[in-house]
Design an enzyme around this catalytic site. Structure first.
Site, PDB file in Angstrom:
ATOM      1  CB  THR A 213      -6.361  54.546 126.161  1.00  0.00           C
ATOM      2  OG1 THR A 213      -5.465  55.558 125.665  1.00  0.00           O
ATOM      3  CG2 THR A 213      -6.958  53.776 124.989  1.00  0.00           C
ATOM      4  CG  LEU A 214      -4.030  55.426 132.238  1.00  0.00           C
ATOM      5  CD1 LEU A 214      -4.987  56.129 133.190  1.00  0.00           C
ATOM      6  CD2 LEU A 214      -3.318  54.273 132.941  1.00  0.00           C
ATOM      7  CB  ALA A 215      -1.817  56.486 126.881  1.00  0.00           C
TER       8      ALA A 215
ATOM      9  CB  SER B 182      -5.851  48.903 127.935  1.00  0.00           C
ATOM     10  OG  SER B 182      -5.481  49.512 129.142  1.00  0.00           O
ATOM     11  CB  ILE B 183      -5.735  49.526 122.429  1.00  0.00           C
ATOM     12  CG1 ILE B 183      -6.382  50.892 122.136  1.00  0.00           C
ATOM     13  CG2 ILE B 183      -5.650  48.699 121.155  1.00  0.00           C
ATOM     14  CD1 ILE B 183      -5.611  51.752 121.162  1.00  0.00           C
TER      15      ILE B 183
ATOM     16  CE  LYS C  45       2.145  55.776 119.681  1.00  0.00           C
ATOM     17  NZ  LYS C  45       2.089  54.403 120.236  1.00  0.00           N
TER      18      LYS C  45
ATOM     19  CE1 TYR D  64      -0.309  60.937 120.543  1.00  0.00           C
ATOM     20  CE2 TYR D  64       1.091  60.780 118.600  1.00  0.00           C
ATOM     21  CZ  TYR D  64       0.405  60.182 119.637  1.00  0.00           C
ATOM     22  OH  TYR D  64       0.432  58.808 119.767  1.00  0.00           O
TER      23      TYR D  64
ATOM     24  CB  VAL E 106       4.215  49.742 125.428  1.00  0.00           C
ATOM     25  CG1 VAL E 106       5.014  50.522 126.457  1.00  0.00           C
ATOM     26  CG2 VAL E 106       3.844  48.368 125.963  1.00  0.00           C
TER      27      VAL E 106
ATOM     28  CB  ILE F  12      -9.275  54.730 121.575  1.00  0.00           C
ATOM     29  CG1 ILE F  12      -9.664  54.232 120.174  1.00  0.00           C
ATOM     30  CG2 ILE F  12      -9.984  53.891 122.633  1.00  0.00           C
ATOM     31  CD1 ILE F  12      -9.210  52.806 119.873  1.00  0.00           C
TER      32      ILE F  12
END
Length: 254
Positions: free
Chosen positions: A192-194, A18-19, A161, A154, A91, A190
């Protein structure tokens, strides 16, 4: 702990990729005392192991889709810390089908969920934190270049965003008189999980390496460094901004 130690609450820690974890490590190294939240007991299992690595850090459970839990959390934070100096909001979420189907097929419910979790949660935590930030401070959230340019797959997250970045500017205006600064970091892709939910994510990483001026992908620690800078006194005159940490990718036309 000392009375002068700065205190931050971090939202969005899921695992070591995670970031939020990279930011937590940098703030901890800079001497901050941290409160780290996780959404539920399941995510808390891994989060608690990571929190244990940061001396003086405490964990708190909070589902950001529930106003009563947010209110309870900030009551706990007030009891634990008294004063807060920083909030990290890392988040974001959209239902998987909204990232798989064409943007044209975005559902009303998918749109609502993406904006509730990815955007409104920032407003909610800023409102909860502001009364505790009596000495001023900073709020940092995480965004992505898909907010302003079309990034295939995306989809609704790009629109969310964009709303997040607009919210940063409005919050910066509201909270500025309280000496609370609000900024966004636009990080390059990056793992990450997302990010797992984005189709062809590996292509995004490859394109970034090929086209970014620095010819590489960003490291989570570099995002952590930028967050630590923005939340420190060194960033005291920066607010309402989106800071790119993407190896220069955003400056390129093609």
């Amino acid at each position: 702990m000392t009375d002068t130690q700065k205190k931050a609450v971090i939202f969005g820690l899921a695992n070591k990729r995670s970031i939020a974890w990279a930011i937590a490590q940098k703030l901890h190294a800079a001497g901050w005392r941290l409160g780290i939240t996780y959404m539920n007991e399941r995510l808390g299992l891994e989060a608690k192991d990571l929190i244990a690595e940061l001396s003086g850090a405490s964990g708190f459970m909070c589902d950001l889709t529930k106003d009563d839990e947010i209110a309870r959390l900030f009551d706990e934070l007030k009891s634990t810390y008294g004063v807060l100096h920083a909030v990290v909001h890392s988040v974001g979420f959209a239902p998987p089908d909204e990232l798989k189907n064409p943007f044209l097929m975005t559902t009303r419910e998918g749109f609502r969920i993406a904006h509730d979790i990815s955007v409104y949660s920032l407003i909610a935590v800023a409102r909860g934190a502001a009364p505790l930030m009596t000495e001023g401070g900073g709020i940092v959230t995480l965004t992505y270049y898909g907010s302003e340019k079309v990034v295939p797959n995306y989809n609704v997250m790009g629109v969310a965003k964009a709303a997040l970045e607009a919210s940063v500017r409005y919050l910066a205006n509201d909270l500025g008189p309280k000496a609370i600064r609000v900024n966004a970091i636009s990080a390059g892709p990056i793992k990450t999980l997302a990010a797992r939910g984005i189709a062809n994510f590996s292509d995004m990483l490859k394109t970034q390496t090929e086209r970014a001026p620095l010819k590489r992908n960003v490291d989570p620690g570099e995002v952590g460094n930028t967050a630590a800078f923005l939340l420190s006194d060194a960033g005291s005159a920066i607010t309402g901004e989106t800071i790119y940490v993407d190896c220069g990718y955003n400056i390129m036309g093609f």
